[in-house]
Design a protein around this motif. Structure first.
Motif, short mmCIF file in Angstrom:
data_model
loop_
_atom_site.label_atom_id
_atom_site.label_comp_id
_atom_site.label_asym_id
_atom_site.label_seq_id
_atom_site.Cartn_x
_atom_site.Cartn_y
_atom_site.Cartn_z
N ASP A 65 40.91 59.95 36.23
CA ASP A 65 40.03 61.03 36.68
C ASP A 65 40.93 62.23 36.92
O ASP A 65 41.78 62.21 37.83
CB ASP A 65 39.30 60.62 37.97
N SER A 67 40.51 64.96 38.26
CA SER A 67 40.39 65.67 39.53
C SER A 67 41.25 65.01 40.61
O SER A 67 41.26 65.47 41.75
CB SER A 67 38.93 65.76 39.98
N ASN A 92 41.95 69.14 28.07
CA ASN A 92 40.64 69.28 27.43
C ASN A 92 39.48 68.82 28.32
O ASN A 92 38.36 69.31 28.17
CB ASN A 92 40.67 68.47 26.12
N LEU A 142 41.81 74.23 27.29
CA LEU A 142 40.46 74.48 26.77
C LEU A 142 39.73 75.40 27.73
O LEU A 142 39.31 75.00 28.82
CB LEU A 142 39.70 73.16 26.63
N GLY A 143 39.58 76.64 27.30
CA GLY A 143 38.72 77.57 28.02
C GLY A 143 37.35 77.53 27.37
O GLY A 143 36.92 76.50 26.84
N1 LIG Z 1 31.00 71.79 23.68
C1 LIG Z 1 31.09 73.11 23.78
O1 LIG Z 1 30.20 73.87 23.34
C2 LIG Z 1 32.31 73.73 24.44
C3 LIG Z 1 32.48 75.12 24.35
C4 LIG Z 1 33.57 75.70 24.96
C5 LIG Z 1 34.49 74.92 25.62
N2 LIG Z 1 34.33 73.57 25.71
C6 LIG Z 1 35.32 72.80 26.48
O2 LIG Z 1 35.82 71.74 25.68
C7 LIG Z 1 36.26 70.68 26.53
C8 LIG Z 1 35.71 69.36 26.02
O3 LIG Z 1 34.30 69.37 26.15
P1 LIG Z 1 33.31 68.64 25.13
O4 LIG Z 1 32.42 69.69 24.60
O5 LIG Z 1 34.06 67.78 24.21
O6 LIG Z 1 32.45 67.79 26.17
P2 LIG Z 1 32.10 66.22 26.24
O7 LIG Z 1 31.69 65.70 24.93
O8 LIG Z 1 31.16 66.08 27.40
O9 LIG Z 1 33.50 65.57 26.61
C9 LIG Z 1 34.11 65.82 27.86
C10 LIG Z 1 35.30 64.90 28.02
O10 LIG Z 1 35.87 65.16 29.31
C11 LIG Z 1 36.00 63.92 30.00
N3 LIG Z 1 35.89 64.09 31.45
C12 LIG Z 1 34.86 64.61 32.16
N4 LIG Z 1 35.15 64.54 33.47
C13 LIG Z 1 36.37 63.97 33.58
C14 LIG Z 1 37.20 63.63 34.67
N5 LIG Z 1 36.84 63.84 35.94
N6 LIG Z 1 38.40 63.04 34.42
C15 LIG Z 1 38.79 62.79 33.14
N7 LIG Z 1 38.05 63.10 32.06
C16 LIG Z 1 36.85 63.69 32.29
C17 LIG Z 1 34.87 63.04 29.44
O11 LIG Z 1 35.20 61.66 29.57
P3 LIG Z 1 34.70 60.66 30.72
O12 LIG Z 1 33.29 60.99 31.02
O13 LIG Z 1 34.89 59.32 30.05
O14 LIG Z 1 35.63 60.86 31.86
C18 LIG Z 1 34.90 63.44 27.96
O15 LIG Z 1 35.90 62.70 27.30
C19 LIG Z 1 35.79 71.05 27.95
O16 LIG Z 1 36.87 71.59 28.66
C20 LIG Z 1 34.73 72.11 27.70
O17 LIG Z 1 34.59 73.00 28.77
C21 LIG Z 1 33.26 72.95 25.12
#
Ligand SMILES: NC(=O)c1ccc[n+]([C@@H]2O[C@H](COP(=O)([O-])OP(=O)(O)OC[C@H]3O[C@@H](n4cnc5c(N)ncnc54)[C@H](OP(=O)(O)O)[C@@H]3O)[C@@H](O)[C@H]2O)c1
Length: 269
Positions: A65, A67, A92, A142-143
């Protein structure tokens, strides 16, 4: 031509169980990277680790985690125990939220999102820095487009993504001359579970389907662009032309930008 920058490169990817993090892990594995994969859902993480090995990479799955400062320290230590060094850290992991600040019954959800989205990048970075300095390594953060613009919600996702720009921009200056580089990436809408899993006012996953899924970039394309930028040690990447224009427009017509942003990011729940 296949990019080989990350061949035998020791890379920690947080949030590797799904979405962009999973795609980053698999792309890196194809290049022959030595991976440490971190997230909370152990089963999914092990699946990604298995698939990474099938593609030619080494992979260690460490349930984490982000956090938790202690868990991030352990993540880095176990990486060094296994591989002897850290070359690249990809921060990320992230979560989103759905509720306006004015509708929050208390600050629990706000604090949780800030803890993951901001401190969840600060903790791994602090723990990995001595090793990154030794390897003259790379840090990727990752912003989001919400790193630049306000939102229709005064939420912790927007605040956290803005905070990352200040933190990593300052760290880049501190690290000048050490050989360690910082790449900030700002993906547009990417087709992942980020919005579906966003926390509602009670801290539960929202569960809906966002209107932004249509036309979203694939996680694989996003991962490839992130790695190209990191390989080239770029300062920033993945800023859509509209957002570049919006950054400039915000200086001369901030009200107009506010109105556009409000339309595009109004709450969906
Ligand atoms: N998707 C978009 O449109 C978008 C756009 C701009 C930026 N981003 C950024 O890209 C990054 C990845 O997002 P995503 O779109 O791939 O979202 P996602 O599919 O929801 O994946 C998020 C990942 O973060 C992990 N995570 C969440 N809380 C966590 C914690 N407390 N400790 C460790 N791991 C944690 C999740 O795994 P677990 O739940 O297994 O912990 C999952 O592997 C993020 O920083 C997001 O802000 C995404």
């Amino acid at each position: 031509m296949v990019n080989r920058t990350f061949r035998e490169n020791v890379v920690i990817v947080t949030g590797a169980s799904a979405g962009i993090g999973r795609a980053l892990a698999l792309e890196l594995a194809g290049q022959g990277a030595m991976l440490t994969l971190a997230a909370r859902r152990t089963e999914l993480l092990e699946e990604v680790a298995g698939e990474s090995r099938n593609r030619g990479g080494e992979a260690l799955a460490i349930p984490t985690d982000v956090s938790s400062r202690e868990q991030c320290r352990r993540l880095v230590e176990q990486t060094v125990e296994r591989y002897g060094r850290v070359d690249t850290l990809i921060n990320n992991a992230g979560i989103n939220m759905t509720t306006r600040f004015t509708d929050l019954p208390d600050l629990g959800v706000f604090e949780r999102v800030m803890a993951v989205d901001f401190y969840g990048q600060v903790y791994p970075t602090h723990a990995a820095l001595p090793y990154l300095r030794a390897s003259r390594g790379r840090i990727v953060s990752l912003g989001s487009l919400k790193s630049f613009f306000a939102n229709a919600r005064a939420d912790a996702y927007t605040a956290g993504k803005h905070a990352l720009v200040g933190f990593f921009g300052s760290l880049r200056i501190e690290l000048a001359g050490t050989g360690v580089t910082v790449t900030l990436v700002y993906p547009p809408w990417v087709a992942t579970e980020l919005r579906t899993r966003a926390l509602d006012r009670d801290g539960r996953p929202w569960g809906g389907v966002s209107r932004h899924e249509e036309g979203a970039m694939s996680p694989e394309t996003c991962a490839r662009l992130i790695l190209e930028a990191a390989a080239a040690r770029k300062r920033e990447a993945l800023i859509p032309t509209r957002a570049k224009f919006g950054r400039w427009l915000a200086l001369v017509a901030p009200g107009m930008v506010d109105r556009t942003v409000a339309k595009e990011t109004e709450p969906e729940s």
